[in-house]
Design an enzyme around this catalytic site. Structure first.
Site, mmCIF file in Angstrom:
data_model
loop_
_atom_site.group_PDB
_atom_site.id
_atom_site.type_symbol
_atom_site.label_atom_id
_atom_site.label_comp_id
_atom_site.label_asym_id
_atom_site.label_seq_id
_atom_site.Cartn_x
_atom_site.Cartn_y
_atom_site.Cartn_z
ATOM 1 N N HIS A 85 -4.119 24.633 -62.392
ATOM 2 C CA HIS A 85 -5.279 25.335 -62.955
ATOM 3 C C HIS A 85 -5.545 26.664 -62.266
ATOM 4 O O HIS A 85 -6.267 27.505 -62.794
ATOM 5 C CB HIS A 85 -6.517 24.419 -63.038
ATOM 6 N N ASP A 221 -1.823 18.309 -60.543
ATOM 7 C CA ASP A 221 -2.356 19.665 -60.685
ATOM 8 C C ASP A 221 -1.636 20.621 -59.722
ATOM 9 O O ASP A 221 -2.203 21.044 -58.724
ATOM 10 C CB ASP A 221 -3.867 19.631 -60.422
ATOM 11 N N SER A 652 -9.371 24.746 -54.287
ATOM 12 C CA SER A 652 -8.346 24.354 -55.240
ATOM 13 C C SER A 652 -7.017 24.908 -54.778
ATOM 14 O O SER A 652 -6.909 26.103 -54.488
ATOM 15 C CB SER A 652 -8.657 24.918 -56.609
#
Ligand code: ARG
Ligand code: GLU
Length: 718
Positions: A85, A221, A652
């Site tokens: 992402h 991810d 992230s």
């Protein structure tokens, strides 16, 4: 007797807070209590292995990826891993309808096939320096906010000019502890970043929005990039002559067994937390602001969702916008619930009572800090209605109704023309156009119109009288709101083509006259002045007062509770956080285990459902079950795991590291019940979510079918 009880309370408090884990620490300041706690949790490294200015250390493998994410180097040829992402925009720009990398994934077979990602940057931190004394040089107690700010700005300018840098080094100075401390960061920014490998979205974003912010989780991810450098290993713009970057340090990738209780640390660039606010502020955020915003977003999302399910083209057009709005909608609902469930406000109130009690016996502190809590309470009482109004206006008109956003930005055309003349007007026009085009590319007039009507109704129901714009103040029935909506959406600016037709004219007076006659434009102007006249001035003035009081309160807390650990709130600078692999119990009788497995992916598999579908090749792999070294002792491959590391947005893509600094997974989310950790970290329910290194390697090896990338990593643990 009273005294004894008081001392006991203090003692208890000390014991409790000493064990309250959480925090995001500057890596150059790991020492004392922090280092001790890390060791007691299981860290096997000396602090200087994590951060050193003299020698290579783990920090040399950690980068800020773009502005909002983290990445880390996992080979001595500059191979970088971050979240799927985080690479989303770059992957999107490299995709076409015929060659959609979200659908197919991409695995470069050689360096030459690695795809330059336009606009990507990667930033290393080379050195961190405490420069508080120099930044605050000349500051005096009792100085006004504005005088202090201009002194600080001047000092910062001077420090930047005086500081010697190596070529390619960039300086950044950031405030910490609400402006009580300042640090200088020496950075190096690389700009030739290429996509080396990504799985399809169905694997990287498996579970999509339904699973977002939720445990148990089953997505990989991650995406792989490579940093390229000039012949001297320095940053350079893209060139086919650039070479894979040679890092000072790269993380070994571990496929060793892991178990609950194992030490973990997460190294990265957390964006923003507000951990030291008074109870009254947390109460306002969780019980006034979050609900106001999530109501608005919930209304907009349910309308979008209905249209998106009806039509594939709409689905595509709205997908990314929907994901962005939904991400924080979901997070803020969780935050508000978590604050209430954990009793954060009353725990903060108890803490404040203790604060007041402690300074009672100290005349000096009593004078300095005696009224700080009550002052905060008064300020927030005054601030709350403006904060609600500011958020309601922003979320209603600037974030969720695109026509209003477009009109509101276009309103500047008028002021630019009036204040700066024709030339400036034309310049602004050319800057406005790409922004507007981008907005319209994700715009559907009917959907926007329906959202408008629903949000106007919501705004009328929930706003104080004085924040209601005149033109909608009289609308009582749904029919009246509908008629008003019809009027607004008869606008001349219902599509980009229509917008362009007007704006392309060379007759600026005529352009402005079209705007002036337009109902949508006029309503946007009305909202702009409502905000400018009735909200912003009060909001901003109170915010300045609150911020300067928060700075004092921060300092006061550190003085009054010296036994407590204080990490600086996140501010997108390099931090390390640590904890252990750990399950949790979100509510009575429910316990979540810390690992998920590939069988869980298959449990969720739903053919044809865009969130839970899987590629054929993956299904074959699940048939074969050839897990090789990537299975753990259960015989299956772990997919994701959770731990007590205190993380936030910006983390992230951060590496999860074991006690020796090996890469064991990649951070990408937090659990629903613990998203309030931005305001209040509760070790009972706050968990970060990581994708397991073994699942990542298993996919790279077997799904991509190319061992090239695995071969360049240093794999340890088996
Ligand atoms: N909640 C995660 C983070 O803020 C992941 C967001 C991307 N994934 C998604 N399904 N929208 O930001
Ligand atoms: N997904 C978040 C990000 O994009 C990280 C999760 C969090 O907020 O903790 O940074």
């Amino acid at each position: 007797m009273k005294r004894l009880v008081f001392n006991l309370v203090i003692l208890l408090f000390v014991v409790l807070t000493a064990h309250s884990q959480g925090g995001m620490w500057l890596p150059n300041e790991i020492s004392g209590k922090i280092e001790k706690e890390m060791k007691s949790f299981g860290l096997k490294l000396k602090a200087e292995k994590i951060y050193s200015e003299k020698n290579n250390s783990i920090k040399d493998a950690i980068v800020q990826f773009g502005r909002g994410c983290t990445g880390e180097i996992i080979s001595d040829k500059g191979l970088l891993i971050t979240n799927h992402h985080c690479g989303y925009g770059a992957i999107q720009r490299l995709s076409t309808v015929e060659n959609n990398l979200f659908e197919k994934g991409y695995w470069a077979e050689s360096y030459e096939k690695e795809l330059p990602g336009k606009g990507l940057t990667v930033t290393f931190v080379e050195k961190i320096e405490d420069i508080t004394d120099r930044v605050l040089n000349g500051a005096m107690e009792g100085m006004s906010n504005s005088a202090l700010q201009s002194l600080v700005d001047k000092n910062i300018d001077r420090i930047k000019k005086e500081t010697k840098t190596d070529p390619f080094q960039v300086l950044e100075i950031s405030p910490f502890y609400n402006g009580n401390k300042y640090y200088l960061f020496y950075k190096k920014i690389y700009k030739d970043i290429r996509l080396a490998g990504t799985a399809p979205e169905s694997i990287g974003k498996f579970g999509a929005d339904t699973d977002n912010w939720v445990w148990p989780r089953h997505n990989a991810d991650f995406a792989l990039f490579r940093i390229y450098a000039d012949k001297d290993n320095n940053p350079a713009d893209y060139s086919p002559h650039n070479k894979p970057f040679i890092p000072k340090h790269s993380l070994p990738v571990s496929i060793a067994e892991k178990k609950e209780g194992d030490f973990t640390m997460v190294f990265g660039f957390p964006g923003r937390t507000s951990e030291y606010l008074p109870a009254v502020a947390v109460d306002m955020i969780a019980n006034k602001i979050d609900p106001a915003i999530t109501d608005i977003r919930g209304i907009a999302l349910s309308i979008m969702d209905r249209y998106m399910r009806e039509d594939a083209a709409t689905k595509l057009k709205y997908a990314s916008k929907y994901a962005g709005i939904a991400n924080f909608w979901k997070k803020w609902i969780g935050e508000s619930q978590g604050i209430n469930q954990s009793g954060a406000v009353s725990k903060k109130r108890e803490y404040e009572e203790e604060f007041i009690n402690r300074i009672k016996t100290n005349p000096d502190k009593q004078i300095k800090y005696g009224d700080i809590i009550s002052k905060m309470e008064r300020l927030y009482e005054e601030f709350t209605p403006y904060s609600i109004a500011e958020n309601m206006i922003d979320e209603t008109f600037a974030s969720n109704i695109d026509l209003m956003t477009i009109m509101s930005v276009s309103a500047r055309l008028k002021s630019v023309f009036e204040n700066n003349g024709e030339k400036a007007f034309n310049e602004f026009k050319s800057r406005l156009l790409p922004f507007v085009q981008n907005k319209y590319s994700e715009y559907n007039h009917d959907i926007d119109k329906e959202i408008f009507a629903a949000l106007i109704k919501n705004y009328l129901n929930k706003s104080e009288e004085k924040f209601i714009p005149e033109s909608i103040g009289g609308l009582k029935t749904d029919k009246e709101i509908e008629d008003f909506t019809d009027k607004i959406y008869s606008t001349a600016f219902s599509s980009f083509d229509n917008f362009k037709k007007v704006i392309d004219s060379t007759d600026s007076k005529w352009i402005l006259s079209v705007f002036d006659k337009d109902a949508a434009f006029n309503f946007a102007m009305e909202i702009n002045s409502l905000s400018d006249d009735k909200v912003a001035p009060y909001y901003n003035e109170l915010k300045v007062q609150i911020d300067s009081l928060q700075k004092i309160y921060m300092k006061a807390q550190m003085e009054v509770f010296p036994e407590k650990k204080y990490f600086p709130d996140a501010n997108s600078t390099l931090r390390i956080t640590y904890g252990q692999i750990n399950g949790y119990s979100p509510r009575d009788a429910v316990y979540y285990k810390p690992f998920t497995y590939v069988e869980g992916v298959m449990e969720k598999y739903k053919p044809g459902d865009y969130e839970f579908d899987l590629p054929a090749k993956y299904l074959e792999m699940m048939e074969k079950k050839d897990f090789g070294p990537y299975a753990d002792k259960t015989g299956s491959v772990p997919v994701c795991f959770i731990g007590t590391n205190h993380t936030t947005g910006g983390n992230s893509g951060s590496p999860a590291l074991d006690a020796r600094g090996n890469f064991i997974g990649i951070n990408f989310d937090r659990v629903w019940e613990g998203t309030m950790s931005d305001l209040y970290y509760d070790p009972k329910i706050c968990r970060n979510i990581m994708a397991d290194s073994r699942y990542i390697l298993y996919l790279i090896e077997q799904f991509s079918g190319s061992k090239r990338l695995i071969n360049e990593m240093k794999i340890v643990g088996k």
